[in-house]
Design a protein around this motif. Structure first.
Motif, PDB file in Angstrom:
ATOM      1  N   PHE A   1     -84.338 -49.482  40.158  1.00  0.00           N
ATOM      2  CA  PHE A   1     -84.831 -48.492  39.199  1.00  0.00           C
ATOM      3  C   PHE A   1     -85.349 -47.267  39.949  1.00  0.00           C
ATOM      4  O   PHE A   1     -86.205 -47.390  40.835  1.00  0.00           O
ATOM      5  CB  PHE A   1     -85.965 -49.078  38.343  1.00  0.00           C
ATOM      6  CG  PHE A   1     -85.532 -50.168  37.425  1.00  0.00           C
ATOM      7  CD1 PHE A   1     -85.195 -49.910  36.105  1.00  0.00           C
ATOM      8  CD2 PHE A   1     -85.447 -51.487  37.876  1.00  0.00           C
ATOM      9  CE1 PHE A   1     -84.793 -50.926  35.249  1.00  0.00           C
ATOM     10  CE2 PHE A   1     -85.051 -52.507  37.033  1.00  0.00           C
ATOM     11  CZ  PHE A   1     -84.718 -52.230  35.718  1.00  0.00           C
ATOM     12  N   ASN A   2     -84.835 -46.108  39.590  1.00  0.00           N
ATOM     13  CA  ASN A   2     -85.276 -44.853  40.189  1.00  0.00           C
ATOM     14  C   ASN A   2     -85.335 -43.767  39.122  1.00  0.00           C
ATOM     15  O   ASN A   2     -84.819 -43.945  38.010  1.00  0.00           O
ATOM     16  CB  ASN A   2     -84.326 -44.427  41.316  1.00  0.00           C
ATOM     17  CG  ASN A   2     -84.314 -45.416  42.474  1.00  0.00           C
ATOM     18  OD1 ASN A   2     -85.278 -45.518  43.221  1.00  0.00           O
ATOM     19  ND2 ASN A   2     -83.218 -46.157  42.615  1.00  0.00           N
TER      20      ASN A   2
ATOM     21  N   VAL B   1     -92.248 -43.142  31.343  1.00  0.00           N
ATOM     22  CA  VAL B   1     -90.949 -43.656  31.800  1.00  0.00           C
ATOM     23  C   VAL B   1     -90.988 -43.921  33.304  1.00  0.00           C
ATOM     24  O   VAL B   1     -90.507 -44.952  33.776  1.00  0.00           O
ATOM     25  CB  VAL B   1     -89.822 -42.663  31.462  1.00  0.00           C
ATOM     26  CG1 VAL B   1     -88.519 -43.052  32.173  1.00  0.00           C
ATOM     27  CG2 VAL B   1     -89.588 -42.601  29.957  1.00  0.00           C
ATOM     28  N   GLU B   2     -91.577 -42.995  34.049  1.00  0.00           N
ATOM     29  CA  GLU B   2     -91.662 -43.197  35.497  1.00  0.00           C
ATOM     30  C   GLU B   2     -92.496 -44.434  35.827  1.00  0.00           C
ATOM     31  O   GLU B   2     -92.138 -45.217  36.722  1.00  0.00           O
ATOM     32  CB  GLU B   2     -92.242 -41.955  36.167  1.00  0.00           C
ATOM     33  CG  GLU B   2     -91.303 -40.759  36.129  1.00  0.00           C
ATOM     34  CD  GLU B   2     -91.879 -39.545  36.836  1.00  0.00           C
ATOM     35  OE1 GLU B   2     -92.852 -39.707  37.606  1.00  0.00           O
ATOM     36  OE2 GLU B   2     -91.362 -38.434  36.612  1.00  0.00           O
ATOM     37  N   ALA B   3     -93.586 -44.615  35.113  1.00  0.00           N
ATOM     38  CA  ALA B   3     -94.413 -45.804  35.341  1.00  0.00           C
ATOM     39  C   ALA B   3     -93.648 -47.075  34.985  1.00  0.00           C
ATOM     40  O   ALA B   3     -93.732 -48.089  35.697  1.00  0.00           O
ATOM     41  CB  ALA B   3     -95.700 -45.710  34.524  1.00  0.00           C
ATOM     42  N   LEU B   4     -92.903 -47.036  33.894  1.00  0.00           N
ATOM     43  CA  LEU B   4     -92.093 -48.188  33.499  1.00  0.00           C
ATOM     44  C   LEU B   4     -91.070 -48.533  34.574  1.00  0.00           C
ATOM     45  O   LEU B   4     -90.924 -49.712  34.960  1.00  0.00           O
ATOM     46  CB  LEU B   4     -91.374 -47.880  32.183  1.00  0.00           C
ATOM     47  CG  LEU B   4     -90.316 -48.900  31.734  1.00  0.00           C
ATOM     48  CD1 LEU B   4     -90.961 -50.240  31.401  1.00  0.00           C
ATOM     49  CD2 LEU B   4     -89.533 -48.358  30.530  1.00  0.00           C
ATOM     50  N   TYR B   5     -90.374 -47.513  35.090  1.00  0.00           N
ATOM     51  CA  TYR B   5     -89.312 -47.784  36.058  1.00  0.00           C
ATOM     52  C   TYR B   5     -89.873 -48.254  37.400  1.00  0.00           C
ATOM     53  O   TYR B   5     -89.275 -49.103  38.064  1.00  0.00           O
ATOM     54  CB  TYR B   5     -88.431 -46.540  36.216  1.00  0.00           C
ATOM     55  CG  TYR B   5     -87.315 -46.493  35.195  1.00  0.00           C
ATOM     56  CD1 TYR B   5     -87.529 -46.932  33.892  1.00  0.00           C
ATOM     57  CD2 TYR B   5     -86.046 -46.045  35.510  1.00  0.00           C
ATOM     58  CE1 TYR B   5     -86.526 -46.915  32.949  1.00  0.00           C
ATOM     59  CE2 TYR B   5     -85.028 -46.021  34.572  1.00  0.00           C
ATOM     60  CZ  TYR B   5     -85.272 -46.458  33.294  1.00  0.00           C
ATOM     61  OH  TYR B   5     -84.261 -46.449  32.363  1.00  0.00           O
ATOM     62  N   LYS B   6     -91.011 -47.723  37.805  1.00  0.00           N
ATOM     63  CA  LYS B   6     -91.630 -48.221  39.036  1.00  0.00           C
ATOM     64  C   LYS B   6     -92.089 -49.663  38.854  1.00  0.00           C
ATOM     65  O   LYS B   6     -91.977 -50.484  39.783  1.00  0.00           O
ATOM     66  CB  LYS B   6     -92.793 -47.318  39.433  1.00  0.00           C
ATOM     67  CG  LYS B   6     -92.353 -45.973  39.999  1.00  0.00           C
ATOM     68  CD  LYS B   6     -93.512 -45.134  40.481  1.00  0.00           C
ATOM     69  CE  LYS B   6     -94.302 -44.545  39.348  1.00  0.00           C
ATOM     70  NZ  LYS B   6     -95.331 -43.572  39.836  1.00  0.00           N
ATOM     71  N   SER B   7     -92.585 -49.982  37.672  1.00  0.00           N
ATOM     72  CA  SER B   7     -93.020 -51.357  37.392  1.00  0.00           C
ATOM     73  C   SER B   7     -91.843 -52.318  37.436  1.00  0.00           C
ATOM     74  O   SER B   7     -91.926 -53.399  38.040  1.00  0.00           O
ATOM     75  CB  SER B   7     -93.698 -51.417  36.019  1.00  0.00           C
ATOM     76  OG  SER B   7     -94.832 -50.586  35.975  1.00  0.00           O
TER      77      SER B   7
ATOM     78  N   THR C   1     -85.198 -48.045  45.667  1.00  0.00           N
ATOM     79  CA  THR C   1     -85.663 -48.489  44.350  1.00  0.00           C
ATOM     80  C   THR C   1     -87.151 -48.180  44.218  1.00  0.00           C
ATOM     81  O   THR C   1     -87.884 -48.156  45.214  1.00  0.00           O
ATOM     82  CB  THR C   1     -85.395 -49.989  44.129  1.00  0.00           C
ATOM     83  OG1 THR C   1     -85.632 -50.313  42.752  1.00  0.00           O
ATOM     84  CG2 THR C   1     -86.257 -50.866  45.024  1.00  0.00           C
ATOM     85  N   GLY C   2     -87.578 -47.896  43.007  1.00  0.00           N
ATOM     86  CA  GLY C   2     -88.956 -47.505  42.763  1.00  0.00           C
ATOM     87  C   GLY C   2     -89.268 -46.091  43.218  1.00  0.00           C
ATOM     88  O   GLY C   2     -90.427 -45.708  43.317  1.00  0.00           O
TER      89      GLY C   2
ATOM     90  N   ALA D   1     -77.576 -54.171  38.901  1.00  0.00           N
ATOM     91  CA  ALA D   1     -77.259 -52.858  38.352  1.00  0.00           C
ATOM     92  C   ALA D   1     -78.199 -51.812  38.943  1.00  0.00           C
ATOM     93  O   ALA D   1     -79.286 -52.130  39.437  1.00  0.00           O
ATOM     94  CB  ALA D   1     -77.372 -52.857  36.829  1.00  0.00           C
ATOM     95  N   ALA D   2     -77.760 -50.558  38.866  1.00  0.00           N
ATOM     96  CA  ALA D   2     -78.590 -49.414  39.243  1.00  0.00           C
ATOM     97  C   ALA D   2     -79.005 -48.704  37.970  1.00  0.00           C
ATOM     98  O   ALA D   2     -78.155 -48.347  37.142  1.00  0.00           O
ATOM     99  CB  ALA D   2     -77.819 -48.472  40.155  1.00  0.00           C
ATOM    100  N   VAL D   3     -80.306 -48.499  37.805  1.00  0.00           N
ATOM    101  CA  VAL D   3     -80.844 -47.878  36.590  1.00  0.00           C
ATOM    102  C   VAL D   3     -81.573 -46.596  36.994  1.00  0.00           C
ATOM    103  O   VAL D   3     -82.395 -46.609  37.909  1.00  0.00           O
ATOM    104  CB  VAL D   3     -81.804 -48.836  35.852  1.00  0.00           C
ATOM    105  CG1 VAL D   3     -82.236 -48.231  34.526  1.00  0.00           C
ATOM    106  CG2 VAL D   3     -81.134 -50.198  35.634  1.00  0.00           C
ATOM    107  N   LEU D   4     -81.265 -45.521  36.306  1.00  0.00           N
ATOM    108  CA  LEU D   4     -81.821 -44.219  36.656  1.00  0.00           C
ATOM    109  C   LEU D   4     -82.364 -43.521  35.414  1.00  0.00           C
ATOM    110  O   LEU D   4     -81.729 -43.526  34.358  1.00  0.00           O
ATOM    111  CB  LEU D   4     -80.726 -43.345  37.285  1.00  0.00           C
ATOM    112  CG  LEU D   4     -81.100 -41.895  37.617  1.00  0.00           C
ATOM    113  CD1 LEU D   4     -82.136 -41.838  38.728  1.00  0.00           C
ATOM    114  CD2 LEU D   4     -79.850 -41.100  37.998  1.00  0.00           C
TER     115      LEU D   4
END
Length: 333
Positions: free
Chosen positions: A233-234, A215-221, A291-292, A188-191
């Motif tokens: 995740f972006n 949120v940005e830190a979570l998505y990069k992780s 991603t990231g 999946a693509a998560v944004l």
């Protein structure tokens, strides 16, 4: 260097200080016409940039999808073939939006009530999504809340009103959907929709700045950890895009809109459809190698704010002549 030079000009030629002061009296009147000025070079284009079948056979889940930016992204994804599910706390608003978008695009749009601040409600909503359409191929975390407030006046309730939705709620939903996607072996693509001040912070919106940064830190992780499961995740950092919900809490008197326009290199605010096009691309197969990433989408506002001498763009040609003459008179290092 330039700052030192100007200071030395004033020191060496005190009689010219008043002229320099006048020259550097940076009036914004000449910028009040930005919407009709340089904005003409940067017109908004609401047309879908991707092929209309880009998301055929895919399910897209958009939080905060009933209004504003969420509605615009839902319209775009539905136009491009996705079967969309929109969530928020207000089911009546969701249902009306779902009907309107479905009628316009001919594709199914479902409305599911979900308070992402409550993990049990999130679990129930994802159960409903899974039973209705199957797990999503696209997840857009757009639900948010914000208001301007001096930080010394923040209450615990005010803090939680923002962080519980923006950070904690996003985490609840992302992790719940992500666990199920991993189990189902479905990519999946998560944004996430973020903001430009998440990177450097901002006064008067401290809870939002802290939550968006989280949120940005979570998505990069998660981009690093869950890529092996086919999950991307972006995040998109937004500048000012005028929507009723956001501006009613961030600029309730309307007095700051002209200030925002004056500092925008593109001379205008963003349009929801422009974000919708970018979000669709980031979530599409055309961006499968992305991603990231944290994408800035702000009409140049952040670089305009960051440059120490950027306000000199307001100096007129005549004022520049005065400044240049003073600088030329400066001798020595």
């Amino acid at each position: 260097m330039a700052a030192t030079l100007l200071v030395r000009v004033v020191r060496r030629f005190p009689s010219a200080a008043s002229d320099l002061g006048k020259a550097l009296c940076l009036k914004t009147r000449s910028n009040s016409t930005h919407e009709g000025g340089q904005a003409a070079f940067f017109p908004a284009d609401a047309r879908p940039m991707l092929p209309t079948n880009t998301f055929d056979g895919q399910v897209a889940l958009i939080t905060g999808g009933g209004t504003g930016l969420g509605r615009a992204m839902t319209m775009m994804l539905s136009t491009l073939g996705a079967e969309c599910i929109i969530t928020s706390r207000k089911l009546d608003v969701l249902e009306e939006t779902a009907r309107e978008i479905s009628a316009a695009t001919g594709n199914k749009v479902h409305a599911i009530r979900c308070d992402i601040r409550d993990p049990d409600t999130v679990k129930s909503a994802v159960d409903e999504v899974q039973n209705l359409t199957g797990l999503p191929h696209v997840l857009i975390s757009n639900a948010a809340g914000n208001f301007v407030c001096p930080s010394e006046n923040l209450t615990p309730g005010g803090w939680r009103a923002i962080t519980d939705t923006v950070l904690t709620g996003t985490a609840y939903l992302t992790l719940e959907v992500g666990r199920r996607l991993i189990q189902a072996k479905q990519g999946a693509a998560v944004l996430a929709i973020s903001t430009i001040y998440s990177e450097f912070g901002s006064g008067f919106v401290a809870p939002s700045a802290a939550a968006k940064a989280g949120v940005e830190a979570l998505y990069k992780s998660l981009a690093s950890e869950w890529g092996r499961y086919g999950l991307r995740f972006n995040a998109i950092q937004l500048g000012p895009i005028k929507t009723k919900g956001a501006f009613s809490r961030l600029d309730p008197t309307g007095q700051f809109e002209a200030t925002m326009l004056a500092r925008m290199p593109t001379g205008r605010l963003g349009q929801p459809e422009e974000l919708a096009n970018l979000a669709a691309y980031v979530c599409s197969p055309y961006a499968n190698w992305m991603t990231g990433s944290i994408l800035r989408f702000d009409g140049g506002e952040l670089v305009s704010l960051a440059g120490e001498f950027n306000d000199l763009r307001k100096v007129t040609k005549e004022q520049w002549e005065t400044i240049s003459n003073l600088i030329r008179k400066t001798k020595g290092s």
